[in-house]
Design an enzyme around this catalytic site. Structure first.
Site, PDB file in Angstrom:
ATOM      1  N   ASP A 219      -7.141  26.266  12.930  1.00 32.71           N
ATOM      2  CA  ASP A 219      -7.978  25.087  12.675  1.00 32.71           C
ATOM      3  C   ASP A 219      -8.838  24.856  13.921  1.00 32.71           C
ATOM      4  O   ASP A 219      -9.102  25.810  14.647  1.00 32.71           O
ATOM      5  CB  ASP A 219      -7.092  23.889  12.307  1.00 32.71           C
ATOM      6  N   HIS A 242     -11.699  26.903  14.237  1.00 30.20           N
ATOM      7  CA  HIS A 242     -12.795  26.164  13.612  1.00 30.20           C
ATOM      8  C   HIS A 242     -13.743  25.544  14.639  1.00 30.20           C
ATOM      9  O   HIS A 242     -14.507  24.653  14.314  1.00 30.20           O
ATOM     10  CB  HIS A 242     -12.255  25.097  12.662  1.00 30.20           C
TER      11      HIS A 242
END
Ligand SMILES: *[C@@H]1O[C@H](CO)[C@@H](O)[C@H](O)[C@H]1NC(C)=O
Ligand SMILES: *[C@@H]1O[C@H](CO)[C@@H](O)[C@H](O)[C@H]1NC(C)=O
Length: 393
Positions: A219, A242
Site C-alpha cells: 500500500d 502506492h
C-alpha cells in the site's frame, strides 16, 4: 599573550571540556537483557511477559537504560509498553528478530508504545507474519482488519534507527499523536500485493523526520494523515507500493489539516503513484498547506504526480463528488523519469475548492520514450523552467 590568543586558549579549554562531558556516559547505564527475564530465542516461546518485565524495570528507574534483545528469534504476542516513565532515555537495542505469532487474532496493534518520552529503537527485525491474514482477506472470508506492527501513540522524542520491518498484517509503522520523531535507515519489506500494508503512517504529529529509508510494500510507502505538521522526508525509496501520499483527507466534516511537508531526494520504482495528494469527494473543513516535493526520480510509475480530490469508495456520501479540502501552496521541483501511463501530471481538484498556488518547475517525465501528458481540472498555478509535459495551468 595577546587578548585574542587568551580567548582562543580559553575557548579551546571549554570546547575540550564539553567534548569530554559528551564522551562520558550520561549516567550509570542499566542494561536489561530480556533473556534474564525469561525470554527464549527458540522462535516459539512467547516473550511478551519478559519484554514487559524488562520495560517495567527500565521505565521505573530514573537512570537511562537499555533494553537488550539479543540475536535469535523471539516469538512475541501483542504487547503494550506504557509510560510515562521516570527515565527520559530508554534505548531498545535489538540484535535479533521479534516474530509475531503465525496465526492472526483481533488485536489492532502488535508492538505498541504509549505515553513515552525519549525512547530509541536501534537495529533488529520485526516480522509481523502477515501471510495468514492476507490469504484470509484474499479468500473474502470474514477476517479481522489486522494489527499494525509497531505504533508510537502519544509519544515524544522518539528515534527509530536501523530497524527492518517485514510482512506486517496491516501498517508496518504508525506515528500517531507524537512530537519529535526521527525515523532513519529503516527498511520495510512486504509483497506488492499484500493488502493495506502501508509502510509508515504519520497522523496528528509534529516534527517528524523520515530519512534514508527503503520501502517495498503493498500500500502507500508513506501515508500522511490529518493533523500532521512539520514533516520532513528525505532519501526514501518506494516500490512496489502506492507512493508517498498525503491523505486520504477530508473523510470527516471536521478534520485537522496537513501543513509544512517537505519530500526530497526520493526514488520511485514501478509504484502505483509517486507524489500524491488524495482527498474524499465530500464536505470537510480540512486542508493541505505548504508542501514541497523536490528531486524525485520516477521509474515506470503509474501516476508520478497526482492530486485526486474524488476519492469515494462505494460512491457513498459524496454529494457532487465535491471535496471540501482546500489545497494551497504545493511545489514540485525537479521531478524526472518515466511514467507508466500517458497522464504523468494529473491535477483533478475539487469544483467547490479548486487547488491554488500549485508550482511546477523543471519537470521531465516521459511515457514510452515520448512526451507524457498533463491534465488540469479546477487548478490554478504557475510553471517555470523546462517542463515535459507542458503545464496545463
Ligand atoms: C542508577 O544509578 C545510580 C547511580 O547514579 C546507581 O546507584 C543505581 O544502582 C542505578 N540503578 C539501577 C537500577 O541501575
Ligand atoms: C518543533 O520543532 C521546532 C523547531 O525545532 C520547535 O521550535 C517546536 O517547538 C517543535 N514543536 C513541538 C510541538 O515539538
Amino acid at each position: 599573550m595577546s587578548r585574542l590568543n587568551t580567548s582562543f586558549v580559553l575557548l579551546s579549554i571549554i570546547m575540550g571540556l564539553l567534548l569530554l562531558v559528551q564522551a562520558l556516559p550520561p549516567d550509570v547505564e542499566a542494561n536489561y537483557n530480556i533473556v534474564n527475564y525469561g525470554a527464549k530465542s527458540d522462535g516459539r516461546t512467547d516473550s511478551s511477559g519478559p519484554l514487559s518485565s524488562a520495560w517495567q524495570a527500565a521505565c521505573t528507574s530514573t537512570n537511562s537504560s537499555t533494553i537488550y534483545i539479543p540475536g535469535g528469534t523471539f516469538m512475541l504476542k501483542p504487547v503494550t509498553l506504557k509510560g510515562p516513565c521516570k527515565s527520559n532515555r530508554i534505548i531498545v537495542q535489538i540484535d535479533g528478530t521479534l516474530m509475531a505469532p503465525s496465526s492472526y487474532n483481533t488485536d489492532s496493534q502488535w508492538i505498541k508504545f504509549e505515553h513515552v518520552d525519549g525512547v530509541s529503537i536501534y537495529g533488529g527485525t520485526i516480522n509481523g507474519q502477515g501471510q495468514t491474514l492476507w490469504s484470509c482477506k484474499s479468500s473474502n472470508n470474514d477476517c479481522p482488519s489486522g494489527a499494525t506492527s509497531l505504533i508510537f501513540n502519544d509519544a515524544k522524542n522518539i528515534m527509530i534507527s536501523g530497524l527492518t520491518s517485514i510482512d506486517s498484517e496491516l501498517y508496518h509503522i504508525v506515528i500517531h499523536g507524537c512530537e519529535g520523531v526521527q525515523v532513519q535507515g529503516v527498511k520495510i519489506n512486504a509483497p506488492g500485493n499484500s493488502p493495506n500494508t502501508d509502510g509508515i503512517h504519520v497522523q496528528k504529529s509534529t516534527n517528524v523526520t523520515i530519512t534514508g529509508t527503503d520501502i517495498k510494500t503493498g500500500d502507500d510507502c508513506i501515508s500522511i494523515g490529518p493533523g500532521t505538521t512539520n514533516l520532513w522526508i528525505e532519501g526514501v525509496t518506494c516500490g512496489p507500493g502506492h507512493g508517498i501520499s498525503i491523505g486520504s483527507l477530508g473523510k470527516e466534516k471536521e478534520e485537522e489539516g496537513v501543513q509544512n511537508v517537505v519530500v526530497k531526494n526520493t526514488v520511485f520504482t514501478r509504484s502505483q503513484n509517486g507524489l500524491r495528494i488524495k482527498t474524499w469527494g465530500r464536505p470537510s473543513d480540512s486542508f493541505v498547506k505548504g508542501v514541497v516535493f523536490e528531486h524525485a526520480l520516477m521509474h515506470n510509475v503509474h501516476n508520478p504526480i497526482i492530486i485526486d480530490q474524488n476519492y469515494c469508495p462505494h460512491n457513498l456520501g459524496c454529494p457532487g463528488q465535491s471535496s471540501g479540502v482546500k489545497i494551497r501552496g504545493v511545489a514540485y521541483n525537479d521531478i524526472q523519469g518515466s511514467s507508466a501511463s500517458k497522464v504523468a501530471v494529473n491535477f483533478d481538484c475539487s469544483p467547490s475548492n479548486p487547488c491554488r498556488g500549485i508550482v511546477l518547475e523543471d519537470i521531465k517525465l516521459t511515457y514510452r520514450n515520448k512526451h507524457a501528458e498533463s491534465y488540469c481540472k479546477n487548478v490554478d498555478g504557475t510553471a517555470y523552467g523546462p517542463l515535459v509535459p507542458p503545464s496545463c495551468f
